[in-house]
Design an enzyme around this catalytic site. Structure first.
Site: not given
Ligand code: GRF
Length: 215
Positions: A110, A112, A139, A148
């Site tokens: 994931n 985050h 991260s 998370d």
């Molecule tokens: C990203 O900021 C990621 O950190 C979070 O969700 C957002 C997804 O952005 N988990 P995208 O859909 O890849 O533009």
């Protein structure tokens, strides 16, 4: 060259991280193959990105299922049929059920938008601003049963400057994210990074601290 890494990418929205992975594959920087892009939101822009690149997409709208268990079971069956080397959560706004996390132990990543373990959960940018933080970050971590919470593989930080809004922070984070996911996947594909028993090994040494990303 070794076999391409087989990926399933799960999204809910814009899909800019998905795009960065697609671009890395298409430009030959990443030896991987996206077997499916799965979204719980049929309006996710990332689905358009996927179809534009000829990728197989699947929508599993959680609102169409009365209970979480049913949704999770279908998703698990589908993922088991694809049998990816890694499930890549890229802005997927659902918590994966314990069955999926168990079935794909050591194989779910994931991204985050915070310097974990700080700011788990949602609205991390605004919360960091509200707390007067000087820096924030991104991260990439292994997914475990707790939200998370799995071991962090790669982390990048950026300064919070006077006048920054939550959107500014999000943009700073995105610029890093788009380099970070392809990097981690490249390490996995090259076997520089190995995940076993919930532990991370980088170049054969146990990774005790997250790797710091230098843009
Ligand atoms: C990203 O900021 C990621 O950190 C979070 O969700 C957002 C997804 O952005 N988990 P995208 O859909 O890849 O533009």
């Amino acid at each position: 060259m070794s076999q391409p890494l087989r990926l399933a990418v799960l999204i809910s929205g814009n899909g800019s991280n998905l795009q960065s992975i697609i671009d890395a594959i298409e430009s030959g920087r990443l030896n991987a193959e996206i077997k499916a892009v799965i979204s719980n939101n049929r309006k996710a822009h990332g689905l358009l990105r996927a179809t534009r690149h000829g990728l197989h997409t699947w929508v599993l709208d959680h609102r169409e299922y009365q209970d979480r268990d049913h949704f999770d079971k279908l998703l698990q069956h589908y993922l088991e049929a694809i049998d990816p080397d890694f499930i890549v959560l890229a802005g997927f706004m659902r918590i994966l059920g314990p069955g999926i996390v168990d079935a794909f132990e050591n194989r779910i990543l994931n991204i985050h938008p915070s310097l974990l373990p700080a700011y788990k959960g949602l609205n991390t940018h605004q919360r960091a601003l509200d707390n007067g933080e000087q820096k924030h970050g991104v991260s990439i971590h292994l997914v475990t049963a707790k939200l998370d919470d799995g071991p962090v593989i790669l982390q990048a930080s950026y300064p919070i400057e006077a006048g920054d809004s939550a959107e500014d922070l999000q943009q700073k984070g995105h610029r890093l994210e788009h380099q970070m996911y392809p990097q981690v996947l490249r390490w996995l594909s090259d076997r520089n990074l190995v995940i076993e028993g919930g532990k991370l090994f980088y170049e054969q040494a146990l990774l005790e601290e997250p790797i710091q990303f230098n843009a």
